[in-house]
Design a protein around this motif. Structure first.
Motif, PDB file in Angstrom:
ATOM      1  N   ASN A 152       0.832  -1.217   0.000  1.00  0.00           N
ATOM      2  CA  ASN A 152       0.000   0.000   0.000  1.00  0.00           C
ATOM      3  C   ASN A 152       0.864   1.262   0.000  1.00  0.00           C
ATOM      4  N   ASN A 153       1.978   1.217   0.738  1.00  0.00           N
ATOM      5  CA  ASN A 153       2.890   2.368   0.780  1.00  0.00           C
ATOM      6  C   ASN A 153       3.555   2.582  -0.580  1.00  0.00           C
ATOM      7  N   LEU A 154       3.893   1.480  -1.250  1.00  0.00           N
ATOM      8  CA  LEU A 154       4.509   1.586  -2.579  1.00  0.00           C
ATOM      9  C   LEU A 154       3.529   2.224  -3.563  1.00  0.00           C
ATOM     10  N   PHE A 155       2.275   1.754  -3.530  1.00  0.00           N
ATOM     11  CA  PHE A 155       1.247   2.307  -4.428  1.00  0.00           C
ATOM     12  C   PHE A 155       1.009   3.787  -4.130  1.00  0.00           C
ATOM     13  N   SER A 156       0.923   4.107  -2.847  1.00  0.00           N
ATOM     14  CA  SER A 156       0.663   5.479  -2.422  1.00  0.00           C
ATOM     15  C   SER A 156       1.796   6.411  -2.857  1.00  0.00           C
ATOM     16  N   PHE A 157       3.036   5.973  -2.649  1.00  0.00           N
ATOM     17  CA  PHE A 157       4.181   6.798  -3.038  1.00  0.00           C
ATOM     18  C   PHE A 157       4.197   7.020  -4.551  1.00  0.00           C
ATOM     19  N   LYS A 158       4.000   5.931  -5.286  1.00  0.00           N
ATOM     20  CA  LYS A 158       4.023   6.025  -6.752  1.00  0.00           C
ATOM     21  C   LYS A 158       2.895   6.931  -7.251  1.00  0.00           C
ATOM     22  N   ALA A 159       1.713   6.779  -6.691  1.00  0.00           N
ATOM     23  CA  ALA A 159       0.568   7.599  -7.103  1.00  0.00           C
ATOM     24  C   ALA A 159       0.826   9.082  -6.824  1.00  0.00           C
ATOM     25  N   THR A 160       1.480   9.362  -5.708  1.00  0.00           N
ATOM     26  CA  THR A 160       1.743  10.747  -5.314  1.00  0.00           C
ATOM     27  C   THR A 160       2.813  11.402  -6.178  1.00  0.00           C
ATOM     28  N   PHE A 161       3.865  10.659  -6.522  1.00  0.00           N
ATOM     29  CA  PHE A 161       5.043  11.285  -7.132  1.00  0.00           C
ATOM     30  C   PHE A 161       5.341  10.886  -8.580  1.00  0.00           C
ATOM     31  N   ARG A 162       4.552   9.991  -9.172  1.00  0.00           N
ATOM     32  CA  ARG A 162       4.893   9.480 -10.514  1.00  0.00           C
ATOM     33  C   ARG A 162       4.862  10.526 -11.618  1.00  0.00           C
ATOM     34  N   ILE A 163       4.071  11.570 -11.460  1.00  0.00           N
ATOM     35  CA  ILE A 163       4.005  12.620 -12.489  1.00  0.00           C
ATOM     36  C   ILE A 163       5.281  13.462 -12.459  1.00  0.00           C
ATOM     37  N   LYS A 164       5.697  13.818 -11.260  1.00  0.00           N
ATOM     38  CA  LYS A 164       6.837  14.724 -11.091  1.00  0.00           C
ATOM     39  C   LYS A 164       8.191  14.020 -11.244  1.00  0.00           C
ATOM     40  N   TYR A 165       8.280  12.766 -10.801  1.00  0.00           N
ATOM     41  CA  TYR A 165       9.546  12.031 -10.793  1.00  0.00           C
ATOM     42  C   TYR A 165       9.401  10.705 -11.537  1.00  0.00           C
ATOM     43  N   GLN A 166      10.548  10.147 -11.893  1.00  0.00           N
ATOM     44  CA  GLN A 166      10.540   8.769 -12.386  1.00  0.00           C
ATOM     45  C   GLN A 166      10.652   7.900 -11.137  1.00  0.00           C
ATOM     46  N   VAL A 167       9.600   7.165 -10.824  1.00  0.00           N
ATOM     47  CA  VAL A 167       9.537   6.405  -9.578  1.00  0.00           C
ATOM     48  C   VAL A 167       9.715   4.909  -9.843  1.00  0.00           C
ATOM     49  N   LEU A 168      10.686   4.338  -9.162  1.00  0.00           N
ATOM     50  CA  LEU A 168      10.896   2.893  -9.158  1.00  0.00           C
ATOM     51  C   LEU A 168      10.557   2.423  -7.750  1.00  0.00           C
ATOM     52  N   VAL A 169       9.918   1.260  -7.633  1.00  0.00           N
ATOM     53  CA  VAL A 169       9.570   0.750  -6.307  1.00  0.00           C
ATOM     54  C   VAL A 169      10.077  -0.675  -6.133  1.00  0.00           C
ATOM     55  N   ALA A 170      10.387  -1.001  -4.872  1.00  0.00           N
ATOM     56  CA  ALA A 170      10.829  -2.353  -4.532  1.00  0.00           C
ATOM     57  C   ALA A 170      10.213  -2.728  -3.192  1.00  0.00           C
ATOM     58  N   ILE A 171       9.821  -3.991  -3.083  1.00  0.00           N
ATOM     59  CA  ILE A 171       9.151  -4.462  -1.869  1.00  0.00           C
ATOM     60  C   ILE A 171      10.145  -4.994  -0.832  1.00  0.00           C
ATOM     61  N   SER A 172      11.446  -5.044  -1.199  1.00  0.00           N
ATOM     62  CA  SER A 172      12.481  -5.525  -0.270  1.00  0.00           C
ATOM     63  C   SER A 172      13.834  -4.942  -0.663  1.00  0.00           C
ATOM     64  N   GLY A 173      14.767  -5.007   0.270  1.00  0.00           N
ATOM     65  CA  GLY A 173      16.129  -4.567  -0.006  1.00  0.00           C
ATOM     66  C   GLY A 173      16.749  -5.372  -1.130  1.00  0.00           C
ATOM     67  N   GLU A 174      16.493  -6.679  -1.145  1.00  0.00           N
ATOM     68  CA  GLU A 174      17.047  -7.555  -2.189  1.00  0.00           C
ATOM     69  C   GLU A 174      16.555  -7.121  -3.571  1.00  0.00           C
ATOM     70  N   GLU A 175      15.249  -6.867  -3.685  1.00  0.00           N
ATOM     71  CA  GLU A 175      14.670  -6.438  -4.955  1.00  0.00           C
ATOM     72  C   GLU A 175      15.247  -5.076  -5.372  1.00  0.00           C
ATOM     73  N   ALA A 176      15.426  -4.194  -4.395  1.00  0.00           N
ATOM     74  CA  ALA A 176      15.970  -2.861  -4.668  1.00  0.00           C
ATOM     75  C   ALA A 176      17.401  -2.948  -5.197  1.00  0.00           C
ATOM     76  N   LEU A 177      18.195  -3.849  -4.642  1.00  0.00           N
ATOM     77  CA  LEU A 177      19.581  -4.014  -5.110  1.00  0.00           C
ATOM     78  C   LEU A 177      19.615  -4.486  -6.564  1.00  0.00           C
ATOM     79  N   LYS A 178      18.650  -5.334  -6.934  1.00  0.00           N
ATOM     80  CA  LYS A 178      18.559  -5.793  -8.338  1.00  0.00           C
ATOM     81  C   LYS A 178      18.229  -4.613  -9.256  1.00  0.00           C
ATOM     82  N   ILE A 179      17.344  -3.735  -8.811  1.00  0.00           N
ATOM     83  CA  ILE A 179      16.992  -2.548  -9.608  1.00  0.00           C
ATOM     84  C   ILE A 179      18.215  -1.645  -9.763  1.00  0.00           C
ATOM     85  N   LEU A 180      18.956  -1.447  -8.668  1.00  0.00           N
ATOM     86  CA  LEU A 180      20.136  -0.582  -8.708  1.00  0.00           C
ATOM     87  C   LEU A 180      21.202  -1.109  -9.675  1.00  0.00           C
ATOM     88  N   ALA A 181      21.214  -2.423  -9.867  1.00  0.00           N
ATOM     89  CA  ALA A 181      22.191  -3.026 -10.779  1.00  0.00           C
ATOM     90  C   ALA A 181      21.878  -2.683 -12.238  1.00  0.00           C
TER      91      ALA A 181
END
Length: 154
Positions: free
Chosen positions: A16-45
């Motif tokens: 819910n927090n990921l959806f809320s953040f993306k909904a709030t900021f997706r117009i102004k920023y390019q928003v990437l979301v991850a549900i865990s640190g592991e998933e986030a590290l894969k995105i950063l790669a």
């Protein structure tokens, strides 16, 4: 998406927090979301990220643990920690170990978070410019040293 948009990676174990953040900021920023640190590290790669915002309390890897790993491999993005708990130890760890730019309490205030993202991005640009200038200076020093050696040898 415009190439000049700030790219933000938001990490939180609550969908819910990921959806809320993306909904709030997706117009102004390019928003990437991850549900865990592991998933986030894969995105950063695979993606260039300017600002990382992470929740502290997550199963498997806390926000501080995640930011420590980020710092080892991806030192450039600015790091912001969010936590819904008044956990001063986590904040101290985040500052000392994760080298965070800013700490915000959850639930986040849209205006405050927006201002913090923009300040973090300004700092990101300053650091990138400084890094570029240092690289140019190092190159100039190498050229100067080479020319001096040539002179000494001739």
């Amino acid at each position: 998406m415009a190439a000049d948009k700030i790219t933000i990676l938001y990490v939180d174990d609550e969908e819910n927090n990921l959806f809320s953040f993306k909904a709030t900021f997706r117009i102004k920023y390019q928003v990437l979301v991850a549900i865990s640190g592991e998933e986030a590290l894969k995105i950063l790669a695979t993606k260039k990220v300017h600002v990382i915002i992470t929740d502290q309390r997550m199963p498997g890897m806390t926000g501080v643990d995640f930011l420590e790993k980020v710092l080892e491999e991806y030192p450039d993005p600015m790091r912001i920690l969010l936590t819904g708990y008044a956990d001063m130890n986590a904040v101290v760890d985040a500052v000392n170990k994760g080298k965070i730019f800013h700490y915000l309490a959850k639930p986040w205030n849209e205006e405050e978070l927006d201002m913090t993202i923009n300040r973090a991005y300004e700092k990101y640009l300053e650091r990138a410019q400084l890094k570029e200038m240092n690289e140019k200076l190092a190159g100039s020093n190498d050229q100067l040293e080479f020319m001096l050696r040539q002179r000494l040898l001739s």
